[in-house]
Design a protein around this motif. Structure first.
Motif, PDB file in Angstrom:
ATOM      1  N   ALA A  93      39.627   4.223  65.249  1.00 14.03           N
ATOM      2  CA  ALA A  93      40.203   5.389  65.919  1.00 14.03           C
ATOM      3  C   ALA A  93      41.611   5.668  65.381  1.00 14.03           C
ATOM      4  N   LEU A 100      41.277   7.018  61.777  1.00 18.87           N
ATOM      5  CA  LEU A 100      40.792   8.404  61.714  1.00 18.87           C
ATOM      6  C   LEU A 100      41.931   9.419  61.869  1.00 18.87           C
ATOM      7  N   VAL A 101      42.920   9.077  62.656  1.00 17.97           N
ATOM      8  CA  VAL A 101      44.031  10.010  62.879  1.00 17.97           C
ATOM      9  C   VAL A 101      45.161   9.766  61.877  1.00 17.97           C
ATOM     10  N   LEU A 125      45.056   8.084  59.020  1.00 22.26           N
ATOM     11  CA  LEU A 125      44.575   8.007  57.634  1.00 22.26           C
ATOM     12  C   LEU A 125      45.016   6.735  56.928  1.00 22.26           C
TER      13      LEU A 125
END
Lengths: 258, 258, 258, 258
Positions: free
Chosen positions: C37, C40-41, C43
């Motif tokens: 998680a 994903l934000v 990178l």
């Protein structure tokens, strides 16, 4: 190149079209909002009689007070007052199978019951069909949608009024007639007398108006959108969300998981 | 014991009340759906003139074709066809600050501009007020809501029509008058001529109808609920959701994160 | 031809890639869910220390019992048990400015306070900066986010624990240090002592982890998604939705609109 | 006085409890986020092996690139950038029967197939059971969930990897074994060879972990919440929402309603 066909809104720099009409010349100020909602789904403008019956259904379904969905919308507005659309959406998300689904279930039930049957010629014929249909439902171990109500145990006051409006407008079609016949005859099959409820009669009326039964829930949701706006306006004026939350949270009791 | 006050729906075993009226005796078949939506928020029944203007606004805002919100609703329906309420809610959730917010922003802007000002007596007075307000907005580095449109670059066809309906019904109030004056005068402040857009004129009209400006977005959402039903009905008849999805996914290109 | 660039998921017939990794060879079984998680934000893959702090934040925010959002989710599930996604979405929609917004507000507040300031070299320097920032906030007539709690009036137990984890992992960055300094000094500006609350310390920690402050609310929502699943699982096992609804509806009182 | 029992979050002025644990002393920094999500639903802490398999499932389901739900979330964010929770909710609302439902459908299918059967003792026994179950499904005119994939036509790369992780952790339970047997035998019943897909194997693994099959969709939604955060973070950095919208709207073609 993939194209995306539509019969709804399109526009050019100086004209907006909707449903093949010129929005400003043909629709604004000339068609009511309920009329347009009907037209958007049915792709035909309803007659004044149809509009009256259709709007009576929407009025009947708009607000039922402190329903779970109204409370959910108010609690969401309490938590996120910056997003009216979120509170409205939260309220509509409760429009599923239980509290708002009877309208669609009843319309679909009547629609399927009528498929493959010749329409009866008289009340005795409708009653016979109703007995057949209710018996089948019972034998399948299912419920007849539109029968019974937790509050209006004897008689749902919406039912005779909506039937009277439909009759008055010459719109008492096969779905409403079968629903009435179920009201007259179900006791002899089920062994007890239940009222025809308001959500059910609304579904029957919408089906008689020729609206697609797979989308009847959508009209209940549209009606409820107006009611939820009323609930959220009231939540601004005289809030109850905090009290509703505290009524639960202050009476929370920890129990060990089993 | 905490009680929960409401002026909306309440019921007993044989009566349903809404807004202090008997739902079945006073409302069903007697009040239109647009009328009721107004009444639920404003707590007063609109006049026929008010109803016509109000419904013209709802008709103007109902559907604008393949907007981001309409596409989002269709994609959601594609993914979860079992939940019409989810698709409708997904569409409404786009009713925020950008694509659907102008109506509320414009109504609020005009409302605040009018606070603490005497109403001008003539067109020259309105123009002077408009110049003052637009100048202040410009100096604050902000935009005047309701000015400009990506497609209707010269003239938004909804604007003159809605103003004509309001005038026709004797409902050209201070918000619409100030909005018109902004249309006449903004060029001398901003240095370029922009059209008064349809979302803005709808906000001005709703504010002139006395509806609470904090809830104007709600009427845009109600209108859009009808439009989204139309979009979802069309998605059933002639689906484009899969093509819309593939138009993106088939042209996806991986790029390294920076 | 328009292309759609992405650094997230892409696939071919025999490989699925995510963030430039091979999903099955590099990620499944090798990266935790919290790690992913974050990745994903941000990178980038977080370090084990960052993962521990990040997951401690998610754990702190996951469930706060019968909040308005938890009740809204349960009421929605009661009404529409066929649509788990609708109930979850309804719960998340309350994650706005009030009940779930403090995390983002506090992270943003600290982030902006630090812009254009050299980082202080010692505690006295942090305290001086904190006094400056809180004074400015006060003079602007605004609140300092992250101060005070309706239940934990003296001390929010999450605050020292999260700071200790950050210190332990060498991740006590400028946001947490400024937040601590606000805790030490605000009384001399505001005239009363308030606790640093848990939602605020979570926002400070997320900002110190280098996550974009505009998206901090998103992590609160992710944490809450897990908590809401727990609430809905409990609603299946031991339902309270109907009682919550009746606690309001049975105590409804009609009042005339003013 | 109605009370509201819960085994989840409760708090007093100086302590926060969750699942009967002290949130700050027992959970923060000590339990991972995936572990907690499992615990919240199952009411027991998973073992490290269970956690690894569970998180591998969440990682597998988190993001599949430009799915309809990811596009819907991005379009909603484009329209209403002020409400991250609305964009996330819109994305989750697509988590219904079609694009995200296979996980739950497959877990439920396997669960029901196993009810009332003794567990086979060897591979031949599992194969015989699989043939029986698939044959029944086929005769009922239904599909076997978890078979086939539009992109991974030969082999879904997630399937063998997840099965290997389960085997490695000693968690290859009856659902995964039956699913494997369906993979080996369905061709002799259905007449063609289809791959066991990733969503299906995830459902089987979650069911083997003892999670309630009625809530399996919830874990797919939790995983997707993380993926949608990634999509929205990317929409901020490198937006595609406007292009996705224009790809549809610029290619709209009006067609007369039939």
């Amino acid at each position: 190149m993939t194209t995306f066909p539509t019969s709804l809104g399109t526009s050019t720099s100086d004209e907006i079209r909707l449903l093949g009409q010129d929005l400003t010349a043909d629709l604004m100020g000339k068609v009511g909002f309920g009329e347009l909602a009907f037209w958007l789904v049915a792709l035909r403008r309803p007659t004044p009689s149809e509009t009256r019956l259709f709007e009576a259904v929407l009025v009947a379904l708009a607000d039922h007070g402190f329903t779970p969905t109204a409370i959910a919308a108010r609690l969401t507005y309490l938590s996120a007052p910056d997003s009216l659309q979120g509170a409205l959406a939260a309220g509509l998300l409760g429009g599923g199978s239980r509290f708002l689904g009877v309208t669609e279930d009843c319309g679909t039930y009547l629609h399927e019951a009528l498929l493959g049957h010749e329409l009866p010629a008289d009340e005795a014929g409708w009653d016979a069909l109703a007995v057949e249909v209710v018996t089948e439902t019972r034998e399948a171990g299912k419920y007849v949608p539109g029968l019974g109500h937790p509050v209006h145990k004897e008689r749902d006051p919406r039912t005779p009024v909506l039937i009277a409006i439909a009759a008055d407008e010459g719109l008492l079609g096969p779905h409403l007639q079968l629903f009435q016949a179920i009201g007259r005859t179900h006791e002899q099959v089920l062994g007890r007398k239940l009222p025809l409820n308001g959500a059910g009669v609304c579904g029957a009326a919408l089906a008689d108006l020729g609206l697609p039964v797979e989308l009847l829930r959508g009209f209940a949701l549209l009606a409820r959108a107006a009611g939820l706006l009323g609930q959220l306006a009231e939540e601004r004026r005289r809030p109850i969300g905090m009290d509703a939350y505290l009524a639960v949270d202050r009476n929370a009791v920890y129990v060990d998981p089993i």
